[in-house]
Design a protein around this motif. Structure first.
Motif, PDB file in Angstrom:
ATOM      1  N   THR A 106      -0.431  -2.972   0.244  1.00  0.00           N
ATOM      2  CA  THR A 106       0.737  -3.260   1.075  1.00  0.00           C
ATOM      3  C   THR A 106       0.337  -3.175   2.540  1.00  0.00           C
ATOM      4  O   THR A 106      -0.670  -2.550   2.874  1.00  0.00           O
ATOM      5  CB  THR A 106       1.852  -2.232   0.800  1.00  0.00           C
ATOM      6  OG1 THR A 106       1.279  -0.916   0.811  1.00  0.00           O
ATOM      7  CG2 THR A 106       2.493  -2.472  -0.547  1.00  0.00           C
ATOM      8  N   TYR A 146       4.249  -6.169   0.106  1.00  0.00           N
ATOM      9  CA  TYR A 146       3.152  -6.467  -0.814  1.00  0.00           C
ATOM     10  C   TYR A 146       2.226  -7.537  -0.252  1.00  0.00           C
ATOM     11  O   TYR A 146       2.678  -8.565   0.226  1.00  0.00           O
ATOM     12  CB  TYR A 146       3.752  -6.956  -2.135  1.00  0.00           C
ATOM     13  CG  TYR A 146       2.748  -7.395  -3.168  1.00  0.00           C
ATOM     14  CD1 TYR A 146       1.853  -6.469  -3.721  1.00  0.00           C
ATOM     15  CD2 TYR A 146       2.698  -8.708  -3.609  1.00  0.00           C
ATOM     16  CE1 TYR A 146       0.944  -6.867  -4.678  1.00  0.00           C
ATOM     17  CE2 TYR A 146       1.791  -9.106  -4.578  1.00  0.00           C
ATOM     18  CZ  TYR A 146       0.907  -8.187  -5.105  1.00  0.00           C
ATOM     19  OH  TYR A 146       0.012  -8.581  -6.059  1.00  0.00           O
ATOM     20  N   TRP A 151       5.625  -2.295  -2.644  1.00  0.00           N
ATOM     21  CA  TRP A 151       5.148  -3.510  -3.316  1.00  0.00           C
ATOM     22  C   TRP A 151       6.073  -3.945  -4.437  1.00  0.00           C
ATOM     23  O   TRP A 151       6.166  -5.127  -4.751  1.00  0.00           O
ATOM     24  CB  TRP A 151       3.727  -3.302  -3.848  1.00  0.00           C
ATOM     25  CG  TRP A 151       3.569  -2.144  -4.817  1.00  0.00           C
ATOM     26  CD1 TRP A 151       3.330  -0.849  -4.487  1.00  0.00           C
ATOM     27  CD2 TRP A 151       3.656  -2.196  -6.245  1.00  0.00           C
ATOM     28  NE1 TRP A 151       3.258  -0.086  -5.623  1.00  0.00           N
ATOM     29  CE2 TRP A 151       3.444  -0.888  -6.711  1.00  0.00           C
ATOM     30  CE3 TRP A 151       3.881  -3.222  -7.162  1.00  0.00           C
ATOM     31  CZ2 TRP A 151       3.463  -0.565  -8.058  1.00  0.00           C
ATOM     32  CZ3 TRP A 151       3.891  -2.904  -8.506  1.00  0.00           C
ATOM     33  CH2 TRP A 151       3.692  -1.582  -8.950  1.00  0.00           C
TER      34      TRP A 151
END
Lengths: 672, 416
Positions: free
Chosen positions: A564, A570, A665
């Motif tokens: 990340t 992400y 993420w």
């Protein structure tokens, strides 16, 4: 060009001063375009942005032009100049990405420069941004400058010019403006800190850090900080030659001559000075190679001091002295001097006493190399100094065997291959050399997979993605093959219902990888997360000493992380090796891992910042507190016969990790 | 004009300027876009239906139902591939089965020519061809008819794909040897003789079968440069041109919308028909029209396509002929080198008071694509000014300039 230089004399094109008239005219056009853009509906902004980018490009070709742009930069966000593009949100920009954008083709460098001018407007208080304070903006730009010293202090070499991309001149103008507005005094401190972070990891490839040191040495020392200056001169000496005799000799040949006139005690002094610097910085000067070669012929007993070997290494040297002297002669040259650090570690690991390793290394000395391999290896040198490709390869092997965690993937998305090389270097050094021999001599690597053989011969490799071969010599030889084998294996398992790494990792890396496999992704497309709680509990039950019945890790575990950015968004999957789990200096449990992307200071958002030093890391390791690491994990291997008490992991811990994963993420995926 | 109370227009294709034009007059619209544009439409809160225009099957009627459900009673084609969809949809909305078939004429260049010829419009000699042999035969026959003897320069012929937009895939065949270079996938195609005269295009807004506005675009060099409105030399022959356009309208039974025909005119006023499209023209012509006359041609298209538009509305909307504000022209730029890494814009261009703007950027991929057709130019330079002769000179002059240059030697780079 007709009017260039009317204000500033006959200046060359590079630091051109465009006629004030032209800048005014373009500026007036730009104002109209900005007005139009401002009036456009959000969905139509993109059609008007191009006009602004193009006129800006014209203005970027002169110093007064970029100034005129800067005067308007506070409007850019207002009118939506960056709307719905990667630069839209100033709060989400990342300094490490600036360089790539500036060097790109197409419109990107222009957008990047305009975005940086916007940042400068925020930094100077000309624009208020709801999320970015003036101090944030200043920090951002300072980091950008520190990461782009080649633009701040251009060497004006043809190479810099070519690498700088089509907008090199405009980039230089941007950094001149930034230097004028923000000053340069902060840079030395910043860069020296950055360099120390990088060398703390003892990377095998030191080209970038050497460039940074030379760049930092060009910076003016305006605030007279003695610690910084001291550190910088220590670093400069480390690469230019730290010893007394180095300072007397102006050329390498002269240094060699001086050595020949030395008494033994002087040689000892020299050896000690080099050894100290290498221990401190991990950087090796070319003269160090000259000294070692001389000692190998005349005074081999000083070699252990020159390498600052520990007792085990010194004993190994005694036992293998003939072979060690041959290796020095065959591998260590000014060009390959950096491998001296690896060579010392090879001795300390006792690898020369392992017959399969010594035979392998001997084989590299006179191996017939594939022509393209020879070319790639020789391309690593900066001058034609007579060193052979075999010497470079042998030196590279010493580096990798001595510094398994110093391997890096460079600019390639080949973390899998780098991880393999690192793993074999630690646990299967002879096998690693065997692979190198096969790739370098025969142009093919073969790895068995479930009863068939996956091959990477020339044709297969040529079909692969193009790689940036600015890598250590072993990686130069192996990565193209390993990458293709990995890809082919992943294709073979593409239709299975689980993450293919379950089968590919043990096949690719070998028997060191446990067969059990757990992943958060329910589907092979990696879009849906399911069974997250089970996943976390299983990881604790196999890796956390309080729950895994004391089965500590035998071999590095190839695990998958969801990387990340600093905002927890992400970025993509990434392969690292979990090296060990143990308590840090503060008594808290940490996970130590090998990250092949060689990035020192990382920020994965939400205060998850892998450290590389000061928390009990060995050279080349990164580490994170146990739970933080788990929160970014998506797949790992384990031994199904060594699973502890998953149920005993406290709910609160599992929930906390799950929250962290789903807030970062996990936002990019469906949860089941 | 109160557009907000009218039913929404169906815009066929993803086209920001068209949406912007509808938005500017407050006319509701629903865009019919290929699925890849869905995120954009959602992000910006725009009304849309996704549709794959490439695929025709028994579900195609669904699109009409989807649009009707959103209140749409009128479809406007923005791209070549959407023309027959507009025909089908408008036929469905107006309950006029023939409309679709008439629109199909626009999509087959041979059929289009035949229709024109049937209605007595002057066209070149043409033929459909399925293979290279047919092309050879046509080329030889044309040159035999032209009474060429050995050593004469042969009359060229033109080859065009049947259904591609504008100049896409257009080839000129000057000698038998050129025929070998035609690829298999270029067949079937249309062959036609080379027409003499000056080429120009018209952008005609038609309502109830009547010409409501006729713009003439002067081509300085086909596919490279044009300007709007045409020079006086061409404009003074407007009555003849308008007559040709009206013949075309009646031959194709065009009722509503806009057409973009191309003609050739000789010095002694013989007009030949080239081809006609029923969509937004290429060559940045809409942008030029807007600059030259001050009205938005997308709005004009929507008005003309809508049977409910009144005469008064047209009266208010269109300027009188001759009342243009200035001449607007553009130069479409193609790289000449195989690898380009730099854009060189001469400073004298930037300082010219006719220069408006350009969008030449260093292309993201330095390797220049093989040029397939006009229309895939890399960038455009825009001019505007009062004197059409100066405009023409500028367009001619700057066509000689090589804007895209390279720092690398012009050969394949050898990678280590």
């Amino acid at each position: 060009m007709t009017d260039v230089g009317t204000e500033a004399g006959q200046l060359p094109k590079t630091d051109a001063h465009a006629s004030g008239d032209l800048v005014d005219r373009l500026g007036a056009k730009l104002d109209t375009m900005l007005d139009k853009l401002g009036e456009a509906k959000p969905f139509a902004k993109s059609t008007y942005q191009t006009d602004v980018f193009q006129t800006s490009e014209l203005m970027l070709s002169s110093d007064n032009g970029i100034r005129a742009l800067y005067e308007r930069a506070h409007r850019f966000d207002d009118v939506g100049l960056f709307a719905s593009g990667a630069w839209a949100d100033a709060a989400k920009l990342q300094p490490p990405l600036v360089e790539g954008s500036l060097k790109a083709h197409g419109v990107y460098p222009i957008v990047e420069i305009l975005s940086d001018l916007r940042m400068l407007a925020i930094a100077s208080g000309k624009q208020n941004h709801p999320e970015v304070s003036a101090a944030d903006a200043t920090n951002f730009l300072q980091e950008v400058m520190a990461l782009n010293l080649q633009f701040v202090f251009p060497g004006d070499t043809e190479q810099e010019r070519i690498e700088g991309g089509p907008h090199y001149e405009s980039s230089l103008r941007l950094f001149r403006l930034l230097s004028d507005e923000l000053g340069l005094s902060f840079i030395r401190e910043y860069v020296v800190a950055e360099i120390r972070q990088i060398i703390a990891q003892r990377p095998i490839m030191t080209g970038r850090v050497r460039t940074m040191i030379r760049m930092a040495a060009r910076t003016p020392d305006s605030n007279g900080d003695d610690t910084i200056s001291g550190r910088l001169s220590e670093l400069t000496e480390a690469i230019d030659g730290p010893s007394t005799l180095c300072k007397q000799a102006t050329t390498l040949a002269e240094y060699r001559k001086l050595l020949q006139q030395c008494e033994k005690s002087t040689l000892r002094d020299e050896a000690e000075q080099f050894a100290t610097t290498v221990s401190k910085t991990g950087l090796v000067a070319p003269q160090h190679a000259i000294l070692l070669r001389y000692l190998a012929t005349k005074e081999p007993d000083i070699i252990p001091e020159a390498l600052s070997l520990d007792d085990y290494g010194a004993a190994e040297f005694e036992g293998q002295i003939e072979f060690a002297r041959q290796l020095v002669k065959a591998a260590i040259f000014p060009t390959t001097a950096q491998c001296i650090l690896g060579f010392a570690r090879v001795l300390e690991r006792g690898l020369l006493s392992r017959q399969e390793v010594s035979v392998g290394l001997e084989r590299l000395v006179d191996l017939d190399l594939q022509p393209d391999i020879r070319r790639s290896l020789l391309a690593q040198r900066s001058r034609h100094d007579g060193v052979t490709a075999n010497s470079i390869l042998l030196a590279g092997a010493l580096s990798v065997l001595g510094q398994p965690l110093g391997v890096g993937q460079g600019r390639n998305p080949t973390c899998q291959a780098a991880r393999g090389i690192s793993l074999w270097s630690q646990y299967a050094p002879a096998y690693l050399i065997e692979l190198v021999v096969s790739a370098a001599r025969d142009g093919v690597v073969e790895i068995p997979f479930e009863g068939q053989t996956v091959r990477s011969d020339k044709a297969v490799v040529e079909m692969g993605r193009s790689l940036d071969l600015n890598l250590d010599p072993v990686s130069v030889v192996l990565v193209p093959h390993l990458d293709r084998i990995y890809e082919q294996m992943m294709k073979l398992v593409a239709l299975r219902n689980e993450d293919g790494h379950k089968w590919v990792n043990p096949a690719l890396y070998g028997r060191w990888v446990a067969r059990g496999f757990s992943s958060v992704f329910a589907d092979v497309a990696l879009t849906t997360i399911s069974g997250y709680e089970d996943f976390v509990r299983r990881f604790f039950a196999t890796h956390h000493p309080s729950f895994n019945e004391g089965h500590s890790l035998m071999y590095p575990n190839p695990v998958g992380l969801c990387i990340t950015n600093g905002h927890g968004d992400y970025l993509g999957p990434h392969a690292v090796s979990l090296q060990r789990v143990s308590e840090g200096p503060d008594g808290k449990l940490r996970i130590y891992f090998f990250n092949p992307n060689n990035e020192g200071r990382q920020d994965w958002g939400h205060d998850v910042k892998p450290s590389i030093a000061d928390n009990g890391e060995l050279e080349g390791e990164s580490s994170l507190p146990f739970n933080q690491f788990v929160s970014r994990l998506y797949a790992f291997h384990y031994n199904p016969y060594e699973v502890g008490d998953a149920y005993a992991v406290p709910d609160a811990v599992v929930n906390e990790i799950q929250k962290e994963a789903s807030d970062t993420w996990g936002r990019a995926f469906q949860w089941m | 004009m109160n557009h907000a109370n009218k039913p929404p227009v169906g815009l066929l294709g993803f086209c920001i300027p068209a949406m912007e034009a509808m938005d500017s007059i407050g006319r509701p619209f629903v865009s019919v876009v290929p699925p890849e544009f869905e995120p954009y439409m959602q992000e910006n809160g725009l009304e849309y239906v996704t549709w794959d225009f490439e695929r025709v099957n028994e579900k195609s009627i669904q699109l009409a139902d989807d649009l009707r459900a959103k209140g749409v009673e009128l479809a406007i084609p923005l791209y070549e591939q959407t023309v027959e969809w507009a025909g089908a949809l408008n036929g469905e909305f107006r309950n006029d089965r023939k409309l679709f078939t008439r629109y199909l004429l626009f999509r087959d260049k041979a059929m289009m020519k035949r229709r024109a010829q049937m209605y007595g419009i002057r066209v070149g000699v043409f033929e459909e061809a399925d293979d290279r042999d047919a092309v050879r035969k046509f080329f030889k026959r044309v040159n035999t008819a032209a009474v060429k003897v050995d050593g004469d320069i042969e009359d060229p012929i033109h080859l065009k794909p049947l259904d591609a937009a504008g100049c896409k895939g257009h080839r000129m065949i000057r000698a038998l040897a050129d025929i070998d270079e035609i690829r298999d996938d270029e067949f079937p195609c249309l062959l036609e003789t080379h027409l003499q005269g000056q080429e120009f295009s018209c952008e005609v807004f038609v309502h109830n079968g009547k010409v409501r506005f006729l713009n003439i675009t002067e081509y300085v060099h086909l596919g490279h440069s044009n300007f709007v409105p045409a020079s006086p030399a061409l404009e003074e022959r407007r009555p003849l041109i308008q007559k040709a356009v009206e013949e075309l309208i009646s031959a194709f039974e065009i009722q509503y919308g806009m057409i973009h025909p191309e003609f050739f005119i000789t010095p002694d006023n013989v007009i030949s028909f080239g081809e006609v499209a029923a969509r937004v023209p290429g060559g940045h012509i809409f942008e030029l029209i807007e600059k030259a006359y001050g009205f938005n041609p997308f709005v004009a298209f929507a008005l003309a396509a809508d049977p409910s538009t009144t005469d008064a509305e047209f009266e208010e909307f269109f300027p009188k002929i001759g009342e243009h504000k200035e001449f607007a022209g553009c130069l479409m730029v193609y790289p000449r080198k195989r690898v380009v890494t730099r854009v060189d814009v001469p400073e004298r261009l930037l300082e010219d008071d006719y220069y408006e703007k350009h969008n030449l950027f260093v292309p993201a991929n330095p390797k220049v694509a093989e040029r397939e057709a006009f229309g895939d130019h890399y960038g455009t330079v825009y001019f505007r000014g009062d004197d059409c002769e100066r405009m023409r000179d500028l367009l001619r002059d700057y066509e000689e300039v090589d804007f895209y240059d390279s720092d690398t030697p012009q050969q394949e780079q050898v990678t280590a």
